[in-house]
Design an enzyme around this catalytic site. Structure first.
Site, PDB file in Angstrom:
ATOM      1  N   ASP A  94      -3.081   6.388 -11.429  1.00  0.00           N
ATOM      2  CA  ASP A  94      -1.903   6.946 -10.776  1.00  0.00           C
ATOM      3  C   ASP A  94      -0.841   5.862 -10.626  1.00  0.00           C
ATOM      4  OD1 ASP A  94      -0.244   8.748  -9.451  1.00  0.00           O
ATOM      5  OD2 ASP A  94      -1.112   8.296  -7.489  1.00  0.00           O
ATOM      6  N   SER A 147      -4.349   3.093  -3.248  1.00  0.00           N
ATOM      7  CA  SER A 147      -5.467   4.012  -3.080  1.00  0.00           C
ATOM      8  C   SER A 147      -6.649   3.224  -2.521  1.00  0.00           C
ATOM      9  CB  SER A 147      -5.808   4.705  -4.398  1.00  0.00           C
ATOM     10  OG  SER A 147      -6.791   5.702  -4.199  1.00  0.00           O
ATOM     11  N   HIS A 199      -3.265   7.162  -0.940  1.00  0.00           N
ATOM     12  CA  HIS A 199      -4.193   8.280  -1.050  1.00  0.00           C
ATOM     13  C   HIS A 199      -5.091   8.330   0.186  1.00  0.00           C
ATOM     14  CE1 HIS A 199      -3.878   7.780  -5.720  1.00  0.00           C
ATOM     15  NE2 HIS A 199      -2.829   8.384  -5.202  1.00  0.00           N
TER      16      HIS A 199
END
Length: 372
Positions: free
Chosen positions: A306, A183, A210
Site C-alpha cells: 500500500d 501499517s 492501518h
C-alpha cells in the site's frame, strides 16, 4: 477481524514476495502466557510448522526475561494480562534483551477499546492479535496466527528482494502538505518520527495508519501527545490547517481536494487496489492532483505494498516520497515496495526522516505565509 478492513493484521507477505523457507533457519518463537491452555495450543501450532521452532514457554513475564537473557528468539508471543509484572511493563525490558525480536501481542485486552494495544505498539510491539476464549482456537484463528508470525520474519521465509533504487534527485520543491502512511509497526515509527519533527513546520499533516475503527479515538490522543500538535479524525470538507494533524478514519480513505486556494479533506470509500481501508494510495494520488505535486510523503513500516501506486502518482507530478529503512522497520513491505520501485528520495530510520524533511517546509515557514 476482517483482513480486508484491518490491513494492520493482513497476512500478505511483505512486498508480495514469494516464499521459500526450505533452506532457511527456523523462526524461533517464545510463548509468554499464564494460560496453560494457550501455551499448549501455541506450542502445538509451532511444532506443526517446519519453518518454526519453539524457543521456550513462560507463564510469567519474569520467567520470560530470564529466558531471554540466555536464549535468542525471533518472535515473542506475548499476553498482556499475567500475574506479577505483566506483559505491558515487561515489553521494554524484553526488547532491550532481544532487540531484533518481533513482539506479537496476543491478548484479550486488544478488543477492549484499543488503549492497551496502542500502548504496546507505541512501546515497540510489531503487531497484535485478539486472544480467543478457551475452546475457540479454531483452524481459521490458527492459520491467522501462523501468517502473522511468518510476516514478521520475512528474511527467514522469503526470497531476498532486489536492492532498492533511489529516486533521481531533481530540484528541491517546498511542500504544501506532509502525508504519512504506515501499517504494521507504525505506531512506534510514528512516535519516533513526530518526536524528532520540529514543533512547527507551517503545513498540515495527514496520517493514514492501518487500524481497526475502534482504536481510532485512542490513536488520535496518542498522535496529539507524540506530535505536540492538535490532532483529529478527518471529516468531509475539513479545511487543512498548518501544523494540525488530520487522521484517516478506519472506515474511509483520506483524500485531499483543492477549493480555490484552500485544501480540504475528502473521505471516500471506493475499493483500493490493495484492499486496504483506509489506504495510503488514494491519499497520495489525490495530493498529486490537488497540490500539483507540491506535497511530501513519508511511508513507514507495514506489510504489503500500500502506498506504491500513490507514490508513483505523486512523484510523477513532482512530489517527493521518503521511506523508512529496512533495519528499523517491523516489516519492510510498504516502504520496501516503494524503494524497490525507485520512487524514494531517502531511505532512513523515522527520526532521521523527520530531520531530513526540513528543506521541504522551509518556504511554509517564511514570514507572511500560511500552509494551504
Amino acid at each position: 477481524m476482517d483482513h480486508a478492513t484491518d490491513p494492520l493484521t493482513a497476512p500478505e507477505p511483505a512486498g508480495g514476495l514469494a516464499t521459500d523457507a526450505r533452506t532457511a533457519a527456523p523462526v524461533r518463537v517464545l510463548v509468554v502466557d499464564d494460560s496453560l491452555v494457550a501455551r499448549a495450543v501455541y506450542a502445538r501450532l509451532i511444532a506443526a510448522e517446519s519453518d518454526f521452532a519453539l524457543a521456550g514457554q513462560a507463564s510469567t513475564a519474569e520467567e520470560a526475561l530470564e529466558m531471554l537473557r540466555v536464549s535468542g528468539v525471533d518472535v515473542i508471543l506475548l499476553d498482556l494480562q499475567m500475574p506479577g509484572m505483566g506483559g505491558l511493563d515487561a515489553l521494554p525490558k524484553m526488547m532491550a534483551l532481544a532487540p531484533k525480536a518481533r513482539v506479537l501481542v496476543v491478548s484479550s485486552l486488544t478488543v477492549e477499546g484499543g488503549e492497551h494495544t496502542l500502548a504496546a505498539l507505541a512501546l515497540g510491539a510489531a503487531d497484535t492479535l485478539p486472544k480467543p476464549e478457551p475452546g475457540r482456537y479454531d483452524s481459521e484463528y490458527r492459520a491467522m496466527l501462523v501468517d502473522r508470525i511468518r510476516a514478521l520474519c520475512p528474511r527467514r521465509t522469503q526470497r531476498p528482494a532486489p536492492p532498492p533504487r533511489m529516486a533521481a534527485r531533481g530540484a528541491m520543491r517546498s511542500a504544501r502538505v506532509l502525508a504519512i502512511g504506515a501499517s504494521t509497526g507504525g505506531i512506534l515509527a510514528l512516535r519516533q518520527f513526530f518526536e524528532s519533527l520540529p514543533p512547527r513546520i507551517g503545513m498540515p499533516i495527514l496520517v493514514t495508519q492501518h487500524l481497526p475503527v475502534s482504536f481510532l479515538p485512542a490513536f488520535v490522543g496518542q498522535i496529539a501527545r507524540f506530535s505536540g500538535r492538535p490532532a483529529r479524525l478527518a471529516e468531509n470538507g475539513a479545511l487543512l490547517a498548518a501544523d494540525e494533524v488530520l487522521i484517516a478514519p478506519g472506515n474511509a480513505h483520506l483524500e485531499v481536494e483543492a477549493r480555490g486556494e484552500e485544501l480540504v479533506a475528502r473521505l471516500t470509500k471506493a475499493s483500493a487496489g490493495t484492499g486496504c481501508m483506509p489506504s495510503v494510495d488514494p491519499m497520495l494520488a489525490s495530493l498529486a492532483q490537488a497540490t500539483g505535486g507540491k506535497a511530501l510523503a513519508v511511508v513507514l513500516t507495514g506489510m504489503g505494498r500500500d502506498g506504491t501506486e500513490g507514490a508513483q502518482s505523486l512523484v510523477a507530478a513532482g512530489g517527493s516520497v521518503l521511506v523508512q529503512d529496512e533495519a528499523s522497520s517491523a516489516v519492510w513491505g510498504m516502504p520496501g515496495s516503494i524503494a524497490g520501485a525507485g520512487l524514494a528520495s531517502a531511505i532512513l530510520p523515522p527520526a532521521e526522516l523527520a530531520r531530513r524533511i526540513r528543506p521541504y517546509f522551509a518556504e511554509s515557514l517564511a514570514p507572511g505565509r500560511t500552509a494551504g
